[in-house]
Design a protein around this motif. Sequence first.
Motif, PDB file in Angstrom:
ATOM      1  N   TYR A 160       0.821  -1.213   0.000  1.00 37.92           N
ATOM      2  CA  TYR A 160       0.000   0.000   0.000  1.00 37.92           C
ATOM      3  C   TYR A 160       0.858   1.268   0.000  1.00 37.92           C
ATOM      4  CZ  TYR A 160      -3.428  -3.498   1.352  1.00 37.92           C
ATOM      5  OH  TYR A 160      -4.220  -4.619   1.383  1.00 37.92           O
ATOM      6  N   GLY A 161       2.167   1.092  -0.162  1.00 33.74           N
ATOM      7  CA  GLY A 161       3.066   2.235  -0.240  1.00 33.74           C
ATOM      8  C   GLY A 161       3.416   2.845   1.103  1.00 33.74           C
ATOM      9  N   GLU A 162       3.103   2.137   2.192  1.00 31.63           N
ATOM     10  CA  GLU A 162       3.410   2.642   3.529  1.00 31.63           C
ATOM     11  C   GLU A 162       4.741   2.087   4.025  1.00 31.63           C
ATOM     12  OE1 GLU A 162      -0.001   1.127   5.492  1.00 31.63           O
ATOM     13  OE2 GLU A 162      -1.242   2.900   5.085  1.00 31.63           O
ATOM     14  N   ILE A 163       5.489   2.911   4.723  1.00 33.20           N
ATOM     15  CA  ILE A 163       6.759   2.455   5.295  1.00 33.20           C
ATOM     16  C   ILE A 163       6.468   1.503   6.451  1.00 33.20           C
ATOM     17  CG2 ILE A 163       8.820   3.168   6.567  1.00 33.20           C
ATOM     18  CD1 ILE A 163       8.725   5.782   4.947  1.00 33.20           C
ATOM     19  N   ARG A 164       7.098   0.343   6.414  1.00 29.62           N
ATOM     20  CA  ARG A 164       6.912  -0.639   7.484  1.00 29.62           C
ATOM     21  C   ARG A 164       8.132  -0.718   8.397  1.00 29.62           C
ATOM     22  NH1 ARG A 164       8.031  -6.249   8.422  1.00 29.62           N
ATOM     23  NH2 ARG A 164       6.869  -6.801  10.294  1.00 29.62           N
ATOM     24  N   ARG A 165       9.287  -1.066   7.807  1.00 27.82           N
ATOM     25  CA  ARG A 165      10.496  -1.196   8.617  1.00 27.82           C
ATOM     26  C   ARG A 165      11.502  -0.096   8.305  1.00 27.82           C
ATOM     27  NH1 ARG A 165      13.508  -6.074   7.346  1.00 27.82           N
ATOM     28  NH2 ARG A 165      12.300  -6.248   5.435  1.00 27.82           N
ATOM     29  N   VAL A 166      12.239   0.309   9.344  1.00 29.59           N
ATOM     30  CA  VAL A 166      13.370   1.226   9.185  1.00 29.59           C
ATOM     31  C   VAL A 166      14.528   0.657   9.995  1.00 29.59           C
ATOM     32  CG1 VAL A 166      14.271   3.542   9.595  1.00 29.59           C
ATOM     33  CG2 VAL A 166      11.888   3.252   8.892  1.00 29.59           C
ATOM     34  N   LYS A 167      15.699   0.578   9.358  1.00 30.38           N
ATOM     35  CA  LYS A 167      16.901   0.150  10.084  1.00 30.38           C
ATOM     36  C   LYS A 167      17.982   1.215   9.963  1.00 30.38           C
ATOM     37  CE  LYS A 167      16.623  -4.891  10.207  1.00 30.38           C
ATOM     38  NZ  LYS A 167      17.311  -6.162   9.906  1.00 30.38           N
ATOM     39  N   ILE A 168      18.606   1.497  11.083  1.00 29.75           N
ATOM     40  CA  ILE A 168      19.738   2.424  11.136  1.00 29.75           C
ATOM     41  C   ILE A 168      20.922   1.642  11.681  1.00 29.75           C
ATOM     42  CG2 ILE A 168      20.616   4.590  12.065  1.00 29.75           C
ATOM     43  CD1 ILE A 168      17.677   5.425  12.523  1.00 29.75           C
ATOM     44  N   ILE A 169      21.924   1.452  10.848  1.00 27.52           N
ATOM     45  CA  ILE A 169      23.087   0.652  11.237  1.00 27.52           C
ATOM     46  C   ILE A 169      24.321   1.546  11.276  1.00 27.52           C
ATOM     47  CG2 ILE A 169      24.533  -1.349  10.678  1.00 27.52           C
ATOM     48  CD1 ILE A 169      22.155  -2.537   9.209  1.00 27.52           C
ATOM     49  N   THR A 170      24.904   1.669  12.455  1.00 26.58           N
ATOM     50  CA  THR A 170      26.137   2.436  12.631  1.00 26.58           C
ATOM     51  C   THR A 170      27.301   1.462  12.715  1.00 26.58           C
ATOM     52  OG1 THR A 170      24.901   4.088  13.902  1.00 26.58           O
ATOM     53  CG2 THR A 170      27.312   4.153  14.069  1.00 26.58           C
ATOM     54  N   VAL A 171      28.336   1.700  11.921  1.00 20.93           N
ATOM     55  CA  VAL A 171      29.516   0.832  11.942  1.00 20.93           C
ATOM     56  C   VAL A 171      30.645   1.590  12.642  1.00 20.93           C
ATOM     57  CG1 VAL A 171      31.125  -0.545  10.596  1.00 20.93           C
ATOM     58  CG2 VAL A 171      28.776  -0.244   9.788  1.00 20.93           C
ATOM     59  N   TYR A 172      31.043   1.076  13.792  1.00 22.47           N
ATOM     60  CA  TYR A 172      32.106   1.695  14.591  1.00 22.47           C
ATOM     61  C   TYR A 172      33.198   0.659  14.833  1.00 22.47           C
ATOM     62  CZ  TYR A 172      34.419   3.808  18.664  1.00 22.47           C
ATOM     63  OH  TYR A 172      35.351   4.319  19.535  1.00 22.47           O
ATOM     64  N   LYS A 173      34.387   0.949  14.347  1.00 16.02           N
ATOM     65  CA  LYS A 173      35.515   0.011  14.443  1.00 16.02           C
ATOM     66  C   LYS A 173      35.133  -1.362  13.887  1.00 16.02           C
ATOM     67  CE  LYS A 173      37.819   2.374  18.266  1.00 16.02           C
ATOM     68  NZ  LYS A 173      38.386   2.286  19.627  1.00 16.02           N
ATOM     69  N   ASN A 174      34.466  -1.327  12.719  1.00 12.96           N
ATOM     70  CA  ASN A 174      34.057  -2.532  11.970  1.00 12.96           C
ATOM     71  C   ASN A 174      33.016  -3.392  12.699  1.00 12.96           C
ATOM     72  OD1 ASN A 174      35.645  -2.083   9.638  1.00 12.96           O
ATOM     73  ND2 ASN A 174      37.454  -2.841  10.725  1.00 12.96           N
ATOM     74  N   LYS A 175      32.405  -2.861  13.750  1.00 16.51           N
ATOM     75  CA  LYS A 175      31.311  -3.564  14.427  1.00 16.51           C
ATOM     76  C   LYS A 175      30.011  -2.823  14.176  1.00 16.51           C
ATOM     77  CE  LYS A 175      32.542  -5.897  18.425  1.00 16.51           C
ATOM     78  NZ  LYS A 175      32.796  -5.931  19.885  1.00 16.51           N
TER      79      LYS A 175
END
Length: 207
Positions: free
Chosen positions: A140-155
Amino acid sequence: MKKYILLLFSLYSTFVFSQKTESRKLTKTEIHERELENTTDFPIYRAIEFQDKGGVFELVLGENQKKISEKDTLNTKIQAICVVNDHGGFLEKWRINDLLEDYDPKETNIWFWTKYCTTTDLDGDGYIDPVIVYGSKTEYGEIRRVKIITVYKNKKYVIRAVECDLDYCRSFKKDQNWNTLPQKIKTSIDQLVVKLRKEQNLLLKDG
């Protein structure tokens, strides 16, 4: 003599701790010249080169472009890979893979939200801390999931959010290791969450 040694140390410290970080989007020609197509399973949506105290890196964002129409491109899978050039080849530092989830209403698209992805030094230590943001939409064009991934010192340090009109199906979770990040990075990501809420009319909250 002591003054001379102290002066040298001061100059060295200033050089080491003030090294600039650089980041730029690569053109299609540069992507081809660097043979970055060999690093990912999917067509490259965007490639970024960044440099810090650790070296020169290529960040490749690939989307499988399962369905292409005049109005939109729909992806069922995405892949982000960070590599460093190593004796003519590529040495992988880290990667992110994700795909559509089986859910009702049906998810039909997953894509990198490059407007909110960054490759900057968030805590001022001379190393770039990539932030990868992506989302999924329903039929239906609605946003379902959002992911924010921060990479710090390869973790990886991940925030996982699910948007929903009802409290029981809405969530906003930070990884258990989140609090081990430097405060400057946590503050920066918290500001990004506020920006996403405001600009995309998202709730991004638990329950």
